[in-house]
Write an enzyme that holds these catalytic residues in place. Structure first.
Site: not given
Length: 474
Positions: A131, A186, A189-190, A193
């Site tokens: 990232s 990830k 995480h996205n 986001e």
């Protein structure tokens, strides 16, 4: 090309791949590169990589022949079938103990499968989240590796060298867990986001539509926020966006951009897996829905001529108070987004025996990545105080901060509703907060309905057991 002279190979020379290669080169690693469109290899060597020790390969066989043993090959290619195709091309040239690394946004079940299938052939597979966008890849991303743990000692030094560093020099990279854990982290995480970006967009909409703030005022407001508890990469770039002029027209560029947001797979996957394992993520889910609604511009244009809403803000608006309220709402809603993401990660880790360390994740995300923020330091402190914290929001620090901000949060959501300004995600976060702080919810009625039409049974507060009622009986 000198045989077996390169530390690592990389396949896929789009911008992210190129920047990771240059980052590795800067840290003293000799990298061999290959791309399916072979002309791109020569172009990269002659231009972006000119003057470096990067070497180009014109075939998979040539790439593998350039690598030291155990061979380490990193793929930066499109998720899905392309990853499997490249693996199929690589494996005939590899030996037991060699390592394949997938640095794209692959879906974690694919990484689970690839880790197991390659282990059966003696090849070690790593699925790693990367990232930070193009800039992060070039100068220090956040890296979240998972997969076959036997591979970690062989990639640790490279990954931690090129990763972003926090204040004390600690790298924003550590082993996450086995099989698909790295890509799962990830993915979440996205998802966080997505929520963060939508919350910022809703804050902008409230300030502009209700407060009447100009783009200059918005830029100043977000710059001020970035100097305080909301400091983050996304707040910083938002302030910059409001100041950017279109070179052709001289107008504010943000006002010329089509209001339809794209969505890739990771946000959707986050919501789907959360539903599958029973972890509520309303902030992330509503942010995905908001993007889907935004993409139907024609439908919205037609509906806007037919559907009636409030006439807009009534009376004068106290800009200073509105800005303060929205700041409080953004912080509190953001806390809910992270709480949901961390709960999902904990549930998935427990279910799949990944052993994910939530405090360490907050540290890994503090630098390099898109959601890097001062806020993450407080999250790490919360999990350092209690590694088994059942929900981030009940940590004493966050409990106090949300109590202090909830009046502004509620005021923001109320004003938006009364003015007809959609705050799906900010309101969804508030609904989440109110739901988890309530000892009793109206699900008793839901259970009665389910038993009424489907004999699904229910439990009682006053005695143990499972019950069914003949609701039609007189």
């Amino acid at each position: 090309m000198q045989p077996e002279s390169c530390d690592i190979g990389l396949i896929g020379l789009a911008v992210m791949g190129q920047n990771l290669v240059l980052n590795m080169n800067d840290h003293g690693y000799k990298v061999a590169v290959f791309n399916r469109t072979v002309s791109k290899v020569d172009d990269f060597i002659q231009h972006e990589a000119a003057g470096t020790q990067v070497v180009g390969a014109h075939s998979i066989e040539e790439l593998i022949g350039a690598l030291k043993r155990p061979r380490r090959v990193m793929m930066m290619v499109k998720a899905g079938d392309t990853v499997d195709q490249v693996i199929d091309e690589l494996t005939p040239h590899l030996e037991k103990g060699d390592i394949i690394i997938d640095g794209g946004n692959s879906h974690y079940p694919d990484t689970n499968r690839r880790t197991r299938d390659l282990a059966a052939k003696g090849i070690l597979f790593v699925g790693t989240g990367v990232s930070g966008g193009e800039e992060g890849a070039r100068h220090g991303p956040s890296i979240m590796p998972g997969g076959n743990p036997a591979a970690w000692p062989h990639v640790k030094e490279i990954f931690q060298s090129i990763a972003a560093k926090v204040e004390d020099g600690t790298p924003c990279c550590d082993w996450v867990g086995e099989e698909g854990a790295g890509h799962y982290v990830k993915m979440v995480h996205n998802g966080i986001e997505y929520g963060d970006m939508q919350l910022i967009a809703e804050a902008y909409d409230v300030l502009k539509s209700i407060g009447g703030l100009s783009n200059v005022e918005l830029a100043d407001t977000f710059s001020e926020w970035n100097a305080g508890e909301l400091q983050s990469f996304l707040i910083e770039i938002t302030a910059n966006i409001f100041r950017k002029k279109d070179p052709d027209t001289g107008k504010d560029l943000v006002d010329l951009i089509v209001d339809a947001a794209a969505a890739k797979g990771t946000g959707k996957w986050t919501v789907q897996d959360a539903a599958e394992i029973g972890a509520p993520v309303p902030t992330v889910a509503s942010s995905v829905e908001a993007r889907l609604i935004s993409s139907d511009r024609a439908g919205r244009a037609a509906a806007s001529k037919l559907l009636v809403g409030p006439s807009g803000p009534s009376g004068s608006v106290d800009k200073k108070k509105l800005i303060s309220d929205v700041r409080a709402a953004l912080y509190a809603a953001k806390a809910c987004s992270y709480a949901q993401g961390m709960n999902l990660l904990r549930a998935a880790s427990n279910l799949r025996n990944w052993g994910i360390n939530l405090g360490e994740l907050a540290r890994i995300w503090k630098g390099g990545c898109i959601i890097r923020a001062q806020f993450l330091g407080r999250i790490k402190e919360a999990y350092d105080r209690d590694a088994n914290l059942p929900n981030l929001l009940i940590d004493p620090g966050f409990r106090k901060e949300l109590a202090e901000r909830q009046n502004g949060w509620r005021s923001t959501v109320t004003q938006a509703i009364n003015a007809g300004v959609p705050v799906m995600t900010m309101g969804g976060s508030l609904g989440y907060y109110d739901s988890i702080r309530r000892e009793h919810l109206p699900a008793n009625l839901t259970q009665a309905q389910r038993d009424y039409f489907g004999a699904h049974t229910y439990e009682r507060l006053d005695k143990p057991g499972t019950f069914h009622t003949e609701w039609f009986a007189k």
